[in-house]
Design a protein around this motif. Structure first.
Motif, PDB file in Angstrom:
ATOM      1  N   ALA A 174       0.803  -1.218   0.000  1.00  0.00           N
ATOM      2  CA  ALA A 174       0.000   0.000   0.000  1.00  0.00           C
ATOM      3  C   ALA A 174       0.843   1.280   0.000  1.00  0.00           C
ATOM      4  CB  ALA A 174      -0.966  -0.006   1.180  1.00  0.00           C
ATOM      5  N   PRO A 175       1.923   1.351   0.796  1.00  0.00           N
ATOM      6  CA  PRO A 175       2.718   2.590   0.790  1.00  0.00           C
ATOM      7  C   PRO A 175       3.388   2.894  -0.542  1.00  0.00           C
ATOM      8  CG  PRO A 175       3.143   1.289   2.775  1.00  0.00           C
ATOM      9  CD  PRO A 175       2.371   0.411   1.835  1.00  0.00           C
ATOM     10  N   THR A 176       3.439   1.936  -1.466  1.00  0.00           N
ATOM     11  CA  THR A 176       4.127   2.162  -2.745  1.00  0.00           C
ATOM     12  C   THR A 176       3.158   2.450  -3.893  1.00  0.00           C
ATOM     13  OG1 THR A 176       4.066  -0.166  -3.476  1.00  0.00           O
ATOM     14  CG2 THR A 176       5.837   0.495  -1.972  1.00  0.00           C
ATOM     15  N   LEU A 177       1.861   2.568  -3.604  1.00  0.00           N
ATOM     16  CA  LEU A 177       0.860   2.651  -4.662  1.00  0.00           C
ATOM     17  C   LEU A 177       0.400   4.069  -4.983  1.00  0.00           C
ATOM     18  CD1 LEU A 177      -1.304  -0.463  -3.714  1.00  0.00           C
ATOM     19  CD2 LEU A 177       0.484  -0.283  -5.447  1.00  0.00           C
ATOM     20  N   ASN A 178       1.129   5.066  -4.568  1.00  0.00           N
ATOM     21  CA  ASN A 178       0.852   6.468  -4.921  1.00  0.00           C
ATOM     22  C   ASN A 178      -0.564   6.890  -4.547  1.00  0.00           C
ATOM     23  OD1 ASN A 178       3.444   6.850  -6.153  1.00  0.00           O
ATOM     24  ND2 ASN A 178       2.691   5.773  -7.968  1.00  0.00           N
ATOM     25  N   MET A 179      -0.911   6.675  -3.282  1.00  0.00           N
ATOM     26  CA  MET A 179      -2.236   7.037  -2.796  1.00  0.00           C
ATOM     27  C   MET A 179      -2.144   8.216  -1.838  1.00  0.00           C
ATOM     28  SD  MET A 179      -3.713   3.243  -1.874  1.00  0.00           S
ATOM     29  CE  MET A 179      -5.396   3.837  -1.682  1.00  0.00           C
ATOM     30  N   GLU A 180      -3.253   8.948  -1.723  1.00  0.00           N
ATOM     31  CA  GLU A 180      -3.329   9.988  -0.709  1.00  0.00           C
ATOM     32  C   GLU A 180      -3.287   9.322   0.667  1.00  0.00           C
ATOM     33  OE1 GLU A 180      -6.849  12.167  -1.399  1.00  0.00           O
ATOM     34  OE2 GLU A 180      -6.217  12.936  -3.362  1.00  0.00           O
ATOM     35  N   PRO A 181      -2.731   9.994   1.662  1.00  0.00           N
ATOM     36  CA  PRO A 181      -2.553   9.360   2.980  1.00  0.00           C
ATOM     37  C   PRO A 181      -3.833   8.781   3.570  1.00  0.00           C
ATOM     38  CG  PRO A 181      -1.296  11.398   2.855  1.00  0.00           C
ATOM     39  CD  PRO A 181      -2.116  11.329   1.602  1.00  0.00           C
ATOM     40  N   ASP A 182      -4.951   9.512   3.461  1.00  0.00           N
ATOM     41  CA  ASP A 182      -6.183   9.001   4.064  1.00  0.00           C
ATOM     42  C   ASP A 182      -6.703   7.783   3.311  1.00  0.00           C
ATOM     43  OD1 ASP A 182      -6.699  10.596   1.854  1.00  0.00           O
ATOM     44  OD2 ASP A 182      -8.657  11.253   2.592  1.00  0.00           O
ATOM     45  N   ARG A 183      -6.574   7.797   1.972  1.00  0.00           N
ATOM     46  CA  ARG A 183      -7.002   6.633   1.186  1.00  0.00           C
ATOM     47  C   ARG A 183      -6.092   5.436   1.469  1.00  0.00           C
ATOM     48  NH1 ARG A 183     -10.176   8.131  -3.295  1.00  0.00           N
ATOM     49  NH2 ARG A 183     -11.729   9.587  -2.485  1.00  0.00           N
ATOM     50  N   GLN A 184      -4.811   5.703   1.655  1.00  0.00           N
ATOM     51  CA  GLN A 184      -3.872   4.623   1.966  1.00  0.00           C
ATOM     52  C   GLN A 184      -4.216   3.986   3.311  1.00  0.00           C
ATOM     53  OE1 GLN A 184       0.453   5.316   1.474  1.00  0.00           O
ATOM     54  NE2 GLN A 184       0.681   4.544   3.565  1.00  0.00           N
ATOM     55  N   ALA A 185      -4.510   4.813   4.299  1.00  0.00           N
ATOM     56  CA  ALA A 185      -4.869   4.296   5.621  1.00  0.00           C
ATOM     57  C   ALA A 185      -6.159   3.478   5.550  1.00  0.00           C
ATOM     58  CB  ALA A 185      -5.024   5.461   6.606  1.00  0.00           C
TER      59      ALA A 185
END
Length: 351
Positions: free
Chosen positions: A279-290
């Motif tokens: 997940a941390p490598t998928l270029n997501m916004e922090p809230d979407r990643q969480a």
């Protein structure tokens, strides 16, 4: 039954509340404007005399309209084309509607030289109107109808599982039940039920979108109701029941049953771990990643449960997959994770 902590009920509730707002706005902007001949395809049913009036939007609306007219002019015949004009529908559909009601014995038609279908409510027609008014107050019936109609509309609109705006539902005749419009709150409840059951999945876009799941497609294609599909017997389920008498296994919901499915959920558990890792490598916004990581953790918990519930595993999987599908930046890593998930789902559930 205690609530399973692995299901993010707060996230689901937030999603459906967001689309409820969209529903309410859309219901005021999108009155039905579809030719009568298209109604059957949008509902998933045909024009036949066996169809119920309450689930046939135009017939129900016309009956209520005729009743209102009869209150003012009890003995008069009324031209059905007036109803079509108010609805913005082609005048040639008037005869179709009038004949449908006549076949059911709900109106009599005065054949006049002008060729317009002038009709008058029969006694049976008045009874049908009374029945429609009762159904309009039946909240359980409205809820069941809303779930059925929305799922069938979603299948028609996007059976390829692409996310679509749910507000489009209000542009079709199926958004009416027993001659009364489905409200945004009713769609809120219906979509929450479908989401929890794993038949649809909400995508946290702006504005929110919804996609039908493989289970949702199977439900529509089964030809039964949502309740029929969710309560269907499942081949391969076995029940270990201790000290319980006087009930049929699989139908009793007031006893504790220990279920042994013979189901290996390892592949989906590995997929959940993979999502958390990448997940941390998928270029997501922090809230979407969480949120994605949280959903993956929920999937891991569901697959690791001592007595896993298939519907909850499916629902958790679809939330994770929808989170991945919402990522707009394409990459080889993202494609690999999604493929891993699809393969894992097929491994566990087949197909």
């Amino acid at each position: 039954m205690p609530q399973n902590p692995g299901i993010d009920r707060r996230a689901i509730d937030k999603f459906v509340k967001d689309i409820a707002k969209e529903f309410e706005r859309a219901s005021r902007k999108h009155p039905i404007r579809m030719p009568v001949s298209a109604e059957a395809s949008m509902q998933g049913g045909g024009w036949n005399s066996g169809a119920t009036i309450e689930s046939s939007p135009y017939l129900a609306l016309l009956l209520m309209w005729l009743d209102a007219h009869a209150q003012q002019h009890p003995a008069a015949y009324v031209d059905v084309t007036q109803f079509l004009e108010e609805q913005g529908l082609p005048a040639e559909d008037a005869s179709v509607l009038a004949f449908q009601l006549e076949q059911r014995g709900l109106v009599t038609i005065a054949r006049i030289l002008a060729g317009t279908p002038d009709v008058h409510l029969t006694d049976d027609g008045r009874v049908a109107v009374h029945h429609l008014k009762e159904l309009q107050q039946d909240h359980a019936a409205r809820h069941r109808y809303a779930a059925e109609a929305f799922l069938r509309w979603l299948y028609t609109a996007a059976h390829d599982q692409k996310p679509v705006s749910p507000v489009g539902f209000f542009a079709v005749p199926a958004a009416y039940y027993a001659g009364d419009g489905i409200t945004g709150e009713e769609l809120h409840q219906a979509v929450a039920r479908l989401n929890h059951a794993g038949l649809v999945v909400g995508i946290n876009t702006d504005p929110p979108t919804v996609a039908i799941t493989p289970d949702g497609i199977e439900c529509v294609l089964s030809g039964g109701t949502v309740s029929d599909y969710l309560n269907r017997p499942r081949v391969g389920d076995s029940y270990t029941i201790n000290n319980s008498q006087g009930f049929v296994a699989g139908r009793e919901n007031r006893v504790v049953q220990s279920n042994t499915f013979g189901l290996d959920t390892t592949a989906l558990r590995d997929f959940a771990s993979m999502v958390q890792q990448f997940a941390p490598t998928l270029n997501m916004e922090p809230d979407r990643q969480a949120e994605l990581i949280h959903d993956a953790e929920s999937l891991g918990e569901e697959t690791a449960a001592e007595n896993p519930e298939l519907s909850r595993i499916r629902a958790a999987y679809h939330r994770v997959l929808s989170g991945l599908s919402a990522i707009t930046t394409a990459s080889a890593g993202l494609s690999a994770v999604i493929q891993k998930g699809q393969d894992a789902y097929r491994t566990v559930f087949g197909g």
